[in-house]
Write an enzyme that holds these catalytic residues in place. Structure first.
Site, mmCIF file in Angstrom:
data_model
loop_
_atom_site.group_PDB
_atom_site.id
_atom_site.type_symbol
_atom_site.label_atom_id
_atom_site.label_comp_id
_atom_site.label_asym_id
_atom_site.label_seq_id
_atom_site.Cartn_x
_atom_site.Cartn_y
_atom_site.Cartn_z
ATOM 1 N N SER A 11 0.824 -1.214 0.000
ATOM 2 C CA SER A 11 0.000 0.000 0.000
ATOM 3 C C SER A 11 0.860 1.268 0.000
ATOM 4 O O SER A 11 0.641 2.178 -0.798
ATOM 5 C CB SER A 11 -0.889 0.058 1.244
ATOM 6 O OG SER A 11 -1.424 -1.171 1.539
ATOM 7 N N LYS A 191 3.544 4.776 17.673
ATOM 8 C CA LYS A 191 2.123 5.135 17.518
ATOM 9 C C LYS A 191 1.311 3.930 17.051
ATOM 10 O O LYS A 191 0.112 3.841 17.317
ATOM 11 C CB LYS A 191 1.957 6.347 16.594
ATOM 12 C CG LYS A 191 2.391 6.149 15.141
ATOM 13 C CD LYS A 191 1.375 5.498 14.253
ATOM 14 C CE LYS A 191 1.973 5.120 12.909
ATOM 15 N NZ LYS A 191 1.053 4.435 12.015
HETATM 16 N N1 LIG Z 1 0.047 1.686 4.453
HETATM 17 C C1 LIG Z 1 0.229 2.852 5.033
HETATM 18 O O1 LIG Z 1 -0.699 3.658 5.120
HETATM 19 C C2 LIG Z 1 1.587 3.221 5.577
HETATM 20 C C3 LIG Z 1 1.882 4.566 5.752
HETATM 21 C C4 LIG Z 1 3.123 4.932 6.287
HETATM 22 C C5 LIG Z 1 4.030 3.939 6.634
HETATM 23 N N2 LIG Z 1 3.720 2.644 6.428
HETATM 24 C C6 LIG Z 1 4.733 1.647 6.782
HETATM 25 O O2 LIG Z 1 5.333 1.171 5.583
HETATM 26 C C7 LIG Z 1 5.770 -0.181 5.739
HETATM 27 C C8 LIG Z 1 5.182 -1.013 4.608
HETATM 28 O O3 LIG Z 1 3.781 -0.939 4.757
HETATM 29 P P1 LIG Z 1 2.729 -1.211 3.614
HETATM 30 O O4 LIG Z 1 1.487 -0.512 4.022
HETATM 31 O O5 LIG Z 1 3.251 -0.918 2.272
HETATM 32 O O6 LIG Z 1 2.521 -2.786 3.845
HETATM 33 P P2 LIG Z 1 1.670 -3.791 2.978
HETATM 34 O O7 LIG Z 1 1.273 -4.888 3.884
HETATM 35 O O8 LIG Z 1 0.616 -3.046 2.248
HETATM 36 O O9 LIG Z 1 2.731 -4.298 1.889
HETATM 37 C C9 LIG Z 1 3.914 -4.920 2.262
HETATM 38 C C10 LIG Z 1 4.763 -5.143 1.021
HETATM 39 O O10 LIG Z 1 5.937 -5.865 1.420
HETATM 40 C C11 LIG Z 1 6.025 -7.053 0.620
HETATM 41 N N3 LIG Z 1 6.600 -8.107 1.458
HETATM 42 C C12 LIG Z 1 6.039 -8.729 2.507
HETATM 43 N N4 LIG Z 1 6.888 -9.655 2.996
HETATM 44 C C13 LIG Z 1 7.996 -9.593 2.234
HETATM 45 C C14 LIG Z 1 9.217 -10.286 2.210
HETATM 46 N N5 LIG Z 1 9.487 -11.240 3.092
HETATM 47 N N6 LIG Z 1 10.118 -9.946 1.286
HETATM 48 C C15 LIG Z 1 9.871 -8.974 0.379
HETATM 49 N N7 LIG Z 1 8.735 -8.295 0.339
HETATM 50 C C16 LIG Z 1 7.811 -8.588 1.252
HETATM 51 C C17 LIG Z 1 4.615 -7.378 0.186
HETATM 52 O O11 LIG Z 1 4.630 -8.151 -0.995
HETATM 53 C C18 LIG Z 1 4.065 -5.970 -0.041
HETATM 54 O O12 LIG Z 1 4.456 -5.510 -1.306
HETATM 55 C C19 LIG Z 1 5.286 -0.608 7.134
HETATM 56 O O13 LIG Z 1 6.336 -0.506 8.046
HETATM 57 C C20 LIG Z 1 4.199 0.416 7.478
HETATM 58 O O14 LIG Z 1 4.083 0.651 8.872
HETATM 59 C C21 LIG Z 1 2.523 2.256 5.900
HETATM 60 O O1 LIG Z 2 -2.524 1.457 8.589
HETATM 61 P P1 LIG Z 2 -1.482 1.597 9.658
HETATM 62 O O2 LIG Z 2 -2.036 1.410 11.028
HETATM 63 O O3 LIG Z 2 -0.273 0.766 9.367
HETATM 64 O O4 LIG Z 2 -0.986 3.127 9.647
HETATM 65 C C1 LIG Z 2 -0.580 3.683 8.451
HETATM 66 C C2 LIG Z 2 0.332 4.886 8.636
HETATM 67 O O5 LIG Z 2 1.460 4.561 9.390
HETATM 68 C C3 LIG Z 2 -0.362 6.101 9.173
HETATM 69 O O6 LIG Z 2 0.524 7.191 9.165
#
Ligand SMILES: NC(=O)c1ccc[n+]([C@@H]2O[C@H](COP(=O)([O-])OP(=O)(O)OC[C@H]3O[C@@H](n4cnc5c(N)ncnc54)[C@H](O)[C@@H]3O)[C@@H](O)[C@H]2O)c1
Ligand SMILES: O=P(O)(O)OC[C@H](O)CO
Length: 332
Positions: A11, A191
């Site tokens: 995401s 958080k």
């Molecule tokens: N989604 C949000 O709104 C958001 C916003 C800010 C920060 N984050 C942070 O960003 C980071 C990633 O979150 P996200 O929302 O993209 O997660 P997600 O669950 O949407 O996606 C994770 C991604 O990592 C890949 N992945 C999972 N396991 C893996 C592995 N072993 N090797 C390689 N790739 C792998 C998956 O295929 C996917 O593409 C997290 O630490 C999250 O806290 C997320």
């Molecule tokens: O969907 P969450 O709880 O992983 O939060 C997403 C972002 O970290 C918000 O800033």
């Protein structure tokens, strides 16, 4: 910036790649699965993570990490926190010389208790001044829909922070810079755990007073821990501290809050994981490491400790809520 590689097409990785492309920065997104890379490159969609969003036609995508990394001036790491080390070890030989490494992950590594920037420095031998983090109230779904928000690009090297800031600045995404990497990272990681607590309260049927109390006391414990580890107190009052805490704890879009709600309604961790469609709720993965980090630094973190015990199945959500409200009375 000449070109940016975003490694991880979940995401946030996909959304951040869209932000970069919309800012006019040439960007290549790496996806672990070829079909995801194919869908982004040919149909301008990521059906699994952002099904309703049309991605910019300029956004390139590949399942070949070498191809994404070639000629990149910055490499954005968009993986779950506990998966960063193993992937980075694999990519390390292919990282361009002197490249800026940008972490999007919000977590603390289990076992080592390292922040993501520390993991990056350890694995790549990069100096801390080459590592930036992006953290703030950044729910991917809202940003992908181009709803306005702000964020923080933190790097010890101010000039690198400014370069990343310009690379991702758009009409809907406003990055500020900061040199306090410790504060920004701990704000983002902690958080998630407080959002689990808030979600649990919602699941138990509690209302806004409970929520506000958890957010406020949560900020107090995040700030105590971050300052003990060298953060500037004001960072925790900013976007990467209070801003992200309020957004995540209040939003039904937050995976951490949703996970907490499931726990509050009486689901087990495994059931809550399934209800979250396999998407990462980082607070569940990091709460034990954050709790241990606080213990080692003599910092009191009752909410984080309570969440850890619920996630480990030691106590029920209801029991731990009763324990928190019945703690000793003290000065605020
Ligand atoms: N989604 C949000 O709104 C958001 C916003 C800010 C920060 N984050 C942070 O960003 C980071 C990633 O979150 P996200 O929302 O993209 O997660 P997600 O669950 O949407 O996606 C994770 C991604 O990592 C890949 N992945 C999972 N396991 C893996 C592995 N072993 N090797 C390689 N790739 C792998 C998956 O295929 C996917 O593409 C997290 O630490 C999250 O806290 C997320
Ligand atoms: O969907 P969450 O709880 O992983 O939060 C997403 C972002 O970290 C918000 O800033």
């Amino acid at each position: 910036m000449r070109r940016v590689a975003v490694l991880g097409a979940g995401s946030w990785g996909t959304t951040f790649a869209k932000v970069l492309a919309d800012a006019g920065t040439p960007v290549t997104l790496w996806a672990r699965r070829a079909e995801v890379a194919e869908a982004v490159a040919r149909e301008h969609r990521n059906p699994e993570y952002l099904p309703d969003v049309t991605l910019p036609a300029e956004l390139a995508a590949t399942a070949d990490a070498d191809e994404a990394l070639a000629g990149a001036e910055a490499v954005v790491l968009a993986l779950p926190a506990q998966r960063l080390r193993e992937n980075l070890e694999h990519w390390r030989p292919h990282l361009p010389e002197g490249v800026t490494l940008v972490s999007l992950a919000k977590g603390v590594e289990r076992g080592t208790l390292l922040r993501m920037s520390e993991v990056i420095c350890q694995v790549t031998d990069a100096g801390a001044d080459r590592v930036a983090v992006v953290s703030g109230p950044n729910l991917a779904g809202e940003i992908a829909a181009e709803q306005p928000t702000a964020t923080v690009v933190a790097c010890r090297d101010h000039d690198r922070a400014v370069a990343v800031q310009h690379a991702c600045s758009t009409g809907y995404f406003k990055p500020y810079t900061n040199t306090d990497v410790v504060g920004c990272e701990l704000g983002g990681a902690c958080k998630n755990v407080i959002a689990l607590a808030c979600g649990t309260a919602v699941g138990l049927g509690y209302g806004d007073n409970t929520m506000a109390s958890l957010i406020t006391r949560g900020l107090a414990e995040i700030s105590r821990l971050a300052v003990a580890l060298g953060a500037e107190p004001l960072t925790l009052a900013g976007l990467a501290g209070m801003g992200d805490l309020v957004a995540t704890c209040s939003s039904p879009l937050s995976r951490n809050r949703r996970f907490g709600e499931a726990l509050g309604r009486g689901m087990s961790v495994a059931e809550a994981e399934e209800a979250n469609h396999g998407q990462v709720a980082e607070g569940v993965k990091s709460c034990d490491a954050i709790s241990e980090l606080a213990r080692r630094h003599g910092v009191d973190t009752p909410i984080v400790d309570a969440v850890r015990r619920v996630c480990d199945g030691e106590v029920s959500a209801k029991e731990v809520g009763d324990e928190l409200i019945n703690r000793e009375l003290k000065v605020e």
